[in-house]
Design an enzyme around this catalytic site. Sequence first.
Site, mmCIF file in Angstrom:
data_model
loop_
_atom_site.group_PDB
_atom_site.id
_atom_site.type_symbol
_atom_site.label_atom_id
_atom_site.label_comp_id
_atom_site.label_asym_id
_atom_site.label_seq_id
_atom_site.Cartn_x
_atom_site.Cartn_y
_atom_site.Cartn_z
ATOM 1 N N PHE A 24 -12.320 8.990 12.077
ATOM 2 C CA PHE A 24 -12.974 10.228 11.641
ATOM 3 C C PHE A 24 -12.840 10.461 10.134
ATOM 4 O O PHE A 24 -13.129 11.541 9.631
ATOM 5 C CB PHE A 24 -12.422 11.425 12.422
ATOM 6 C CG PHE A 24 -12.693 11.314 13.904
ATOM 7 C CD1 PHE A 24 -13.992 11.120 14.366
ATOM 8 C CD2 PHE A 24 -11.655 11.353 14.816
ATOM 9 C CE1 PHE A 24 -14.253 10.983 15.727
ATOM 10 C CE2 PHE A 24 -11.908 11.229 16.177
ATOM 11 C CZ PHE A 24 -13.212 11.033 16.633
ATOM 12 N N HIS A 25 -12.357 9.447 9.431
ATOM 13 C CA HIS A 25 -12.246 9.547 7.968
ATOM 14 C C HIS A 25 -13.600 9.192 7.370
ATOM 15 O O HIS A 25 -14.260 8.243 7.804
ATOM 16 C CB HIS A 25 -11.185 8.558 7.487
ATOM 17 C CG HIS A 25 -10.682 8.802 6.103
ATOM 18 N ND1 HIS A 25 -11.448 8.595 4.980
ATOM 19 C CD2 HIS A 25 -9.467 9.239 5.667
ATOM 20 C CE1 HIS A 25 -10.714 8.887 3.902
ATOM 21 N NE2 HIS A 25 -9.513 9.283 4.295
ATOM 22 N N ASN B 74 0.838 -1.194 0.000
ATOM 23 C CA ASN B 74 0.000 0.000 0.000
ATOM 24 C C ASN B 74 0.873 1.244 0.000
ATOM 25 O O ASN B 74 1.660 1.441 0.925
ATOM 26 C CB ASN B 74 -0.903 0.025 1.249
ATOM 27 C CG ASN B 74 -1.977 1.082 1.155
ATOM 28 O OD1 ASN B 74 -2.832 1.016 0.266
ATOM 29 N ND2 ASN B 74 -1.927 2.064 2.036
ATOM 30 N N GLU B 75 0.752 2.036 -1.047
ATOM 31 C CA GLU B 75 1.427 3.332 -1.111
ATOM 32 C C GLU B 75 2.905 3.254 -0.713
ATOM 33 O O GLU B 75 3.318 3.820 0.314
ATOM 34 C CB GLU B 75 0.690 4.356 -0.241
ATOM 35 C CG GLU B 75 -0.713 4.651 -0.724
ATOM 36 C CD GLU B 75 -1.400 5.767 0.037
ATOM 37 O OE1 GLU B 75 -1.035 6.020 1.202
ATOM 38 O OE2 GLU B 75 -2.318 6.392 -0.532
ATOM 39 N N GLU C 267 -8.096 5.033 -4.609
ATOM 40 C CA GLU C 267 -8.670 5.610 -3.388
ATOM 41 C C GLU C 267 -8.931 7.097 -3.608
ATOM 42 O O GLU C 267 -8.107 7.792 -4.190
ATOM 43 C CB GLU C 267 -7.685 5.542 -2.215
ATOM 44 C CG GLU C 267 -7.325 4.186 -1.718
ATOM 45 C CD GLU C 267 -6.297 4.276 -0.574
ATOM 46 O OE1 GLU C 267 -6.199 5.343 0.065
ATOM 47 O OE2 GLU C 267 -5.591 3.301 -0.353
HETATM 48 C C1 GLA Z 1 -4.063 6.418 2.290
HETATM 49 C C2 GLA Z 1 -4.052 4.954 2.630
HETATM 50 C C3 GLA Z 1 -5.337 4.453 3.206
HETATM 51 C C4 GLA Z 1 -5.921 5.449 4.159
HETATM 52 C C5 GLA Z 1 -6.101 6.759 3.449
HETATM 53 C C6 GLA Z 1 -6.771 7.810 4.299
HETATM 54 O O1 GLA Z 1 -4.352 6.686 1.001
HETATM 55 O O2 GLA Z 1 -3.705 4.146 1.527
HETATM 56 O O3 GLA Z 1 -5.059 3.231 3.865
HETATM 57 O O4 GLA Z 1 -5.059 5.608 5.234
HETATM 58 O O5 GLA Z 1 -4.847 7.244 3.071
HETATM 59 O O6 GLA Z 1 -6.933 9.016 3.605
#
Ligand code: GLA
Length: 679
Positions: free
Chosen positions: A360-361, A153-154, A310
């Site tokens: 809170f997202h 992830n990222e 995302e």
């Molecule tokens: C990133 C992550 C997600 C989440 C989002 C929240 O993009 O990949 O897991 O944490 O941010 O904005």
Amino acid sequence: MSETNVWPAVAGIAYGGDYNPEQWPREVWRDDVARMRDAGVNLVSVGIFSWALLETSEGLFDFAWLDEVIDLLHENGIAVDLGTPTASPPAWFFAAHPGARVQSRDGTVMGFGSRGMASHSSEAYRTAIVRIADALAQRYADHPAVVLWHVHNEYGAPVGEDYSEQSVQAFRSWLSARYGSLDALNAAWGTAFWGQHYTTWDHIGAPAATPSVANPAQRLDFARFTDARMRECYVLERDAIRAHAAQPITTNFMANQHWGVNLWAWAAEVDVVSNDHYLWAADPEAEIGLAIAADLTRSLAGGNPWILMEHSTSAVNWQGRNIAKRPGEMARNSLSHFGRGADAILFFQWRASRSGAEKFHSAMLPHAGTESRVWREVVDLGAKLDRLAEVRDSRVTADVAILWDFESFWAQDLEWRPSDDVSSRERIRAYYEQLWRDGITVDFALPSHDLSRYALVIAPALYLLSTADAANLTRYVERGGTLLVSFFSGIVDENDRVHEGGFGAPLSQALGVRVEEFLPLREGVTSTLAWQADPAQNLPADIWQEALATTGAEIRATYVNGPAAGGPAITRHRHGSGTGWYVSTRVQNTGMRTLMSAVYEDAGITPSDLPERFEVIVRRSADADFVVAINHGDAAASLAVSGVELLTGSGVSDSHDVPAGDVAVIRTTAPSGGERILP
Ligand code: GLA
């Protein structure tokens, strides 16, 4: 740039988000899939942070819950993008391999209890990621629900540079492979400066915290090394999956949000490009930053369709002030990504988390449940995307390229540059913003790319430029292209050494100028440029001037005041059959229209006369143009177009009104003469 593009097997435009069922009891899962069907969700990303629940101790796997989730999704017609959970190793891993923990630049060893990969140079971590990727692929390669693999992830955030001992050792090996000899390394890093000469590889460290500024060439190489090591980890996982599975494999980028990885190199390693994007709430026109990210992602994908992996339905939780999206804003954001080439619109995340750092997202299904504005808009967006299925696989074309080189940004953004006010991000945004306002679609490209298809190429920030890349840009001009170069470009080579011949020397042929001295301005000082063609349009500028000499270029604007008063500020040079513009200062936004109008004229580009905050993009297929119109403004905007508005199915003749805050997608039949809605 991605050469291949393998699209996941999902019908129409993919719609959905990250799904984290492990945070919820089983009875909620049934509700989840029912609601997903209500919203038109057809693709969800599963398992991204599930390592601890999938491999409960080293080599001991528990796939029962994931089997159940994937089967349930499949029974409900929802496809799966299956994650490898390697961005969050379990507690048992760190307990068994404490040496795998990441060390920050100031020497802090990172603890457990958050997320973030282990050291990318840890052999234990590398073994463990291959083991879990292999186990997942073996188990789910043939599951009919799984249409895509989502590695990690990222990459790059929250863990990028690692200063642990194993990383330092790997850095030495990487340097030895890059330079071959210590003499070559000493020369490249300029170690004669401040007595840094190395006599043995073992003395070379990572550029950890130092008493004064660290060697910039060393820091640049450490950034390159970090990028390469993370990419090796990706490739290890990808190849472990590929040994069993045929579905496309991706990893989610953060184009224009995190600059720590060289996404051009990464794009070559994925089957399909995917990106995450979040609005910067403090930006009142965040839709422009969004458009940069989307255009960059499409460019990384080589123009092929890409996945918006995302974005958020409303507020995020990690900015200083997390501003909720206003009604309609989520659809505008989604349609802007779509208009710029995304054939999949996904969110973080499906259901809002009750626990943890991100409670809170916003989510597709918020804490407030289905009796909420966000949910209603999520359902509405699903229906909209359903009506846009025919647009899938159409392409966006651009006549303008902005040069975007991560390595140059890494070098430029180090310490002790001539002025703190100079920012690569800021200049890219300024030039892009003018093009956005003028309705001109932009690609991004590397200076080494074949640029011949672009009428105009802009280098808003190209501090680091190799001699070979400068020659490519010079050839582009020679052969008829229009090139605009902004100040502080072409300054150093790939080792952060000032080019022989002076600042900007490798571009001097194309630009017909010589930069004698940088003349940065004091904070808050502004200056005026006398625009030669029309004194009524004098341009405001600030932060920077230069002692500039022309060596063939004509002067288009001079400095009225400041240290370079009377000298050339903006020049234009005919070279071969093209034109090179040089802008030696920061023209403020109010002056950009005058400047760019003259540049467009050279490039043969016609700007569109669009109302304020009205975004119009065209996607093209063999037999139709799809005009995506997004009204970010407060007043209705009208577009001259004929065809069918796909969201409502109604016919459009001659013009279509898009109400304030609304979106429209109009299929027009491509006129045979090549006349287009937008240039
Ligand atoms: C990133 C992550 C997600 C989440 C989002 C929240 O993009 O990949 O897991 O944490 O941010 O904005």
